[in-house]
Enzyme design. Structure first.
Site, PDB file in Angstrom:
ATOM      1  N   SER A  77      29.992  46.210  45.439  1.00  0.00           N
ATOM      2  CA  SER A  77      31.093  45.338  45.193  1.00  0.00           C
ATOM      3  C   SER A  77      32.230  45.399  46.000  1.00  0.00           C
ATOM      4  O   SER A  77      33.422  44.732  45.717  1.00  0.00           O
ATOM      5  CB  SER A  77      31.435  45.292  43.517  1.00  0.00           C
ATOM      6  OG  SER A  77      30.377  44.712  42.860  1.00  0.00           O
ATOM      7  N   LYS A  80      33.334  42.957  48.067  1.00  0.00           N
ATOM      8  CA  LYS A  80      33.804  41.558  47.788  1.00  0.00           C
ATOM      9  C   LYS A  80      35.328  41.308  48.352  1.00  0.00           C
ATOM     10  O   LYS A  80      35.406  40.015  49.004  1.00  0.00           O
ATOM     11  CB  LYS A  80      33.903  41.631  46.131  1.00  0.00           C
ATOM     12  CG  LYS A  80      32.273  41.354  45.894  1.00  0.00           C
ATOM     13  CD  LYS A  80      31.963  41.552  44.284  1.00  0.00           C
ATOM     14  CE  LYS A  80      30.327  41.615  43.761  1.00  0.00           C
ATOM     15  NZ  LYS A  80      30.337  41.869  42.590  1.00  0.00           N
ATOM     16  N   TYR A 202      24.549  37.732  50.453  1.00  0.00           N
ATOM     17  CA  TYR A 202      25.259  38.733  49.378  1.00  0.00           C
ATOM     18  C   TYR A 202      24.464  39.798  49.179  1.00  0.00           C
ATOM     19  O   TYR A 202      25.410  40.792  49.352  1.00  0.00           O
ATOM     20  CB  TYR A 202      25.160  37.741  48.141  1.00  0.00           C
ATOM     21  CG  TYR A 202      25.730  38.724  47.023  1.00  0.00           C
ATOM     22  CD1 TYR A 202      27.038  38.976  46.709  1.00  0.00           C
ATOM     23  CD2 TYR A 202      24.677  39.032  45.841  1.00  0.00           C
ATOM     24  CE1 TYR A 202      27.383  39.707  45.784  1.00  0.00           C
ATOM     25  CE2 TYR A 202      25.340  39.976  44.718  1.00  0.00           C
ATOM     26  CZ  TYR A 202      26.570  40.428  44.636  1.00  0.00           C
ATOM     27  OH  TYR A 202      27.030  41.329  43.610  1.00  0.00           O
ATOM     28  N   TYR A 254      36.473  44.702  36.973  1.00  0.00           N
ATOM     29  CA  TYR A 254      35.691  43.880  36.128  1.00  0.00           C
ATOM     30  C   TYR A 254      36.314  43.665  34.749  1.00  0.00           C
ATOM     31  O   TYR A 254      37.680  43.602  34.735  1.00  0.00           O
ATOM     32  CB  TYR A 254      34.538  44.639  35.830  1.00  0.00           C
ATOM     33  CG  TYR A 254      33.948  45.076  37.313  1.00  0.00           C
ATOM     34  CD1 TYR A 254      33.421  44.266  38.104  1.00  0.00           C
ATOM     35  CD2 TYR A 254      33.550  46.266  37.430  1.00  0.00           C
ATOM     36  CE1 TYR A 254      32.884  44.516  39.417  1.00  0.00           C
ATOM     37  CE2 TYR A 254      32.912  46.803  38.649  1.00  0.00           C
ATOM     38  CZ  TYR A 254      32.593  45.727  39.539  1.00  0.00           C
ATOM     39  OH  TYR A 254      31.957  46.250  40.591  1.00  0.00           O
ATOM     40  N   VAL A 272      29.133  49.521  42.344  1.00  0.00           N
ATOM     41  CA  VAL A 272      28.258  50.494  41.361  1.00  0.00           C
ATOM     42  C   VAL A 272      27.639  51.575  42.269  1.00  0.00           C
ATOM     43  O   VAL A 272      27.156  52.367  41.468  1.00  0.00           O
ATOM     44  CB  VAL A 272      27.149  49.650  41.079  1.00  0.00           C
ATOM     45  CG1 VAL A 272      27.505  48.652  39.792  1.00  0.00           C
ATOM     46  CG2 VAL A 272      26.401  48.779  42.188  1.00  0.00           C
TER      47      VAL A 272
HETATM   48  N1  GLN Z   1      24.573  44.723  44.133  1.00  0.00           N
HETATM   49  C1  GLN Z   1      25.335  44.734  42.956  1.00  0.00           C
HETATM   50  C2  GLN Z   1      25.033  43.493  42.138  1.00  0.00           C
HETATM   51  O1  GLN Z   1      25.137  42.352  42.826  1.00  0.00           O
HETATM   52  C3  GLN Z   1      26.702  44.901  43.105  1.00  0.00           C
HETATM   53  C4  GLN Z   1      27.622  45.013  41.709  1.00  0.00           C
HETATM   54  C5  GLN Z   1      28.608  46.017  41.703  1.00  0.00           C
HETATM   55  O2  GLN Z   1      28.754  46.790  42.711  1.00  0.00           O
HETATM   56  N2  GLN Z   1      29.404  46.020  40.724  1.00  0.00           N
HETATM   57  O3  GLN Z   1      24.665  43.593  40.846  1.00  0.00           O
END
Ligand code: GLN
Length: 627
Positions: A77, A80, A202, A254, A272
């Site tokens: 993420s 992003k 994505y 988040y 993550v």
């Molecule tokens: N690949 C993960 C997902 O889309 C990325 C989410 C994250 O890093 N929080 O669920």
């Protein structure tokens, strides 16, 4: 081992204070073993939970990294904000805001919530919004969009990033929740392409491989107005950096975002795989890699490290770190500081009487709302009792929009309508050029603001104005011997003896003409009848600059040191204006001196007392400026 990176070179650390701090911080947090490594796909579950790296990259391209800083992992993420940045660059603000909102969800990163009222995902930092943003990479096919994504992220990192194929494959095979989100968005036209095509971009975006050092550089690019500090390349337009950081600030962590904004107060983003980036605009990018996650999906040690860095260095966005009073560097009046223009004793007496009403304010630092307001307040206050206020900006580095606004607000100020407001050191090609164009033509109090390149020019102008008011200059008339400062205190008989022997010769020079060359043997000295001349040290070597020592005007002499020294000229003299002088032969005056030693002694005494006064004034000025 402790390594720092200079340019692209990894060099053993010289134990600089930043690396020392990071090593200690890492050591202290190393024992924290709370949290779980992400396990929704086997590839992530395989990460070594003990790994821990912290890196800081500065906006001038130094990278400090400790721990496992070269370990590669998938960006997840943390991609992003960079995808969001690229969307702004490609489509502009309106189109991006139309596509995705800027509102925190207060929900988990993968929650299935959409803003039905606005018919868009809530924000680009959670999966729904990020999937919608993935669609904005330019290109007609997924392949083209993937290639655009890859080069966009690589520009931020300053190197070509690779993809982790196996992570990508399992993201794609198991990403049913993201698929559900994408289909929901397709159903309400929040995305326009086929969900699978959008998701492919994505999933690949999440699977790009980086190390902790890359992430620090990517964060530093955001800190550096979008310019990668290692490559110097613009990774995004500066105008959109604030958009990206604002959303990172409110949504980057988040459903922990509110707590994060409260405690850490730095725009940030986590992924993550266990990475976190944080951005201090204008200063640094921070990155942490440590795979164990808390219940929000944020790296446990990453959050702790950021909390510590923010607290230890006072980096919270709302921590006040600006002492606005420092904008006032120094204040002087015209008794303490004079221009380099040499003055006759009569002129000096006038300036001694009136100089106290000239106020000089030296400003310093950066001008923004707080400092500019403080400066304006001070200018208005001293203007109440001054004939002239000179504000010198030599030590001011920049003026932002707020400062420009406030500094043009002097018109119609009633404090003292007769006070003349003058600014110096706002150069046409300097960092304050924007301020100059705003101030030129603006009224300060009731008279137009005057702008001079240097403080000395401004002072000389003010002195001339005062002298003119007190004793209008009789520029046109010839100069009698009595008026010549060098010959003051000589009686009429002595003056006529002198005029018979030395026979001054009227000579004219054009403006810019060099009258005396440094290093020459001095045979003549000059007394100015009209105009002015500059005494200066010529530039030495390539790129040197001419240093002005003094400026000389009517009834004063130059070149007369030849009388006492009999050695070569110590400086050059250049006509500042069209110049009319008496030229007097050194030899003739010396010969006269042999015949009339007592008159000659008076002349030498005039030179000495003038030198003493000049030296005294120079000492005063140096002392005043030293403070
Ligand atoms: N690949 C993960 C997902 O889309 C990325 C989410 C994250 O890093 N929080 O669920």
């Amino acid at each position: 081992m402790l390594l720092t990176i200079e340019g692209n070179q990894l060099v053993p650390s010289q134990e600089d204070p930043v690396s020392r701090y990071l090593t200690r911080l890492r050591g202290e947090l190393m024992s924290v073993d709370a949290g779980e490594v992400a396990s929704y796909i086997p590839e992530l579950a395989r990460a070594d939970p003990r790994q821990f790296a912290i890196a800081i990259a500065t906006t001038d391209g130094r990278v400090f990294a400790v721990g496992d800083a070269s370990q590669l992992f998938t960006i997840q993420s943390v991609s992003k904000p960079f995808a969001y940045a690229h969307a702004f660059a490609c489509h502009g603000r309106a189109a991006v805001l139309d596509k995705v909102g800027v509102e925190p969800t207060g929900e988990a990163f993968n929650s299935i919530v959409l803003d039905d009222a606005a018919n868009q995902p809530y924000n680009p930092m959670v999966n729904a919004g990020a999937i919608a943003v993935s669609e904005l990479f330019p290109g007609d096919t997924p392949k083209q969009r993937i290639s655009a994504m890859r080069s966009a992220l690589s520009r931020f990192a300053g190197r070509d990033l690779d993809l982790d194929e196996s992570v990508y494959r399992s993201e794609s095979e198991t990403g049913h929740r993201n698929r559900a989100i994408a289909y929901l968005m397709r159903n309400s036209n929040m995305i326009g392409n086929e969900p699978e095509a959008v998701l492919e971009v994505y999933f690949r975006q999440c699977s790009m491989l980086v190390n902790c050092r890359d992430l620090a550089v990517m964060a530093a690019s955001l800190a550096n107005d979008g310019v990668n500090p290692l490559t110097g390349e613009a990774a995004m337009p500066a105008e959109f950096v604030q958009d990206v950081l604002s959303v990172m600030h409110s949504c980057g962590m988040y459903d922990y975002a509110g707590q994060w904004a409260y405690e850490v107060g730095i725009p940030a983003k986590s992924g993550v795989s266990g990475c976190v980036i944080a951005v201090i605009p204008g200063q640094i990018g921070i990155a942490i890699y440590s795979p164990r996650l808390d219940s929000y999906g944020n790296s446990v040690r990453g959050v702790m490290a950021c909390r510590r860095i923010s607290a230890d260095f006072g980096l919270h966005a709302f921590c006040s770190r600006t002492g606005v009073e420092s904008v006032l560097r120094h204040e002087l009046n015209g008794l303490r500081i004079r221009s380099k223009r040499l003055r006759t004793p009569a002129e000096r007496a006038i300036l001694d009487r009136s100089g106290g009403a000239i106020c000089i304010i030296e400003a310093q630092g950066r001008l923004y709302f707080g400092t500019a307001e403080r400066l304006v307040h001070r200018i208005r206050k001293v203007a109440a009792n001054a004939t002239h206020v000179i504000v010198d900006f030599r030590h001011v580095q920049s003026a932002d929009r707020a400062a420009l606004c406030l500094l043009q607000g002097f018109s119609g100020v009633p404090e003292n309508p007769n006070c003349q407001l003058i600014f110096s050191h706002i150069l046409v090609n300097g960092p304050l050029a924007n301020l100059r164009s705003v101030l030129a033509g603006t009224k300060g109090f009731s008279r137009p603001i005057q702008i001079f390149d240097g403080l000395d020019d401004a002072l000389e102008h003010v002195e001339a104005e005062i002298l003119y008011l007190h004793a209008p200059a009789s520029e046109e008339s010839m100069l009698t011997l009595q008026e010549i400062v060098l010959f003051q205190n000589l009686d009429t008989e002595e003056l006529s003896l002198l005029s018979l022997s030395v026979a001054p010769k009227l000579t004219t020079f054009e403006s810019g003409q060099i009258i005396i060359k440094k290093g020459e043997l001095g045979k003549t000295f000059f007394v100015i009848v009209r105009g002015s001349a500059s005494v200066e040290l010529p530039s030495i070597g390539h790129g040197g600059r001419t240093v002005q020592i003094a400026s000389v005007g009517r009834s004063l002499a130059f070149g007369h040191m030849a009388l006492i020294e009999g050695r070569t000229r110590g400086a050059q003299v250049v006509a500042e204006t069209e110049l009319v002088c008496y030229a007097i032969s050194v030899e003739s005056l010396r010969t006269f001196g042999l015949e009339h030693p007592s008159i000659y002694a008076k002349i030498l005494m005039n030179i000495i007392s003038d030198l003493a006064d000049t030296l005294h004034a120079a000492n005063e000025t140096i002392r005043a400026l030293e403070r």
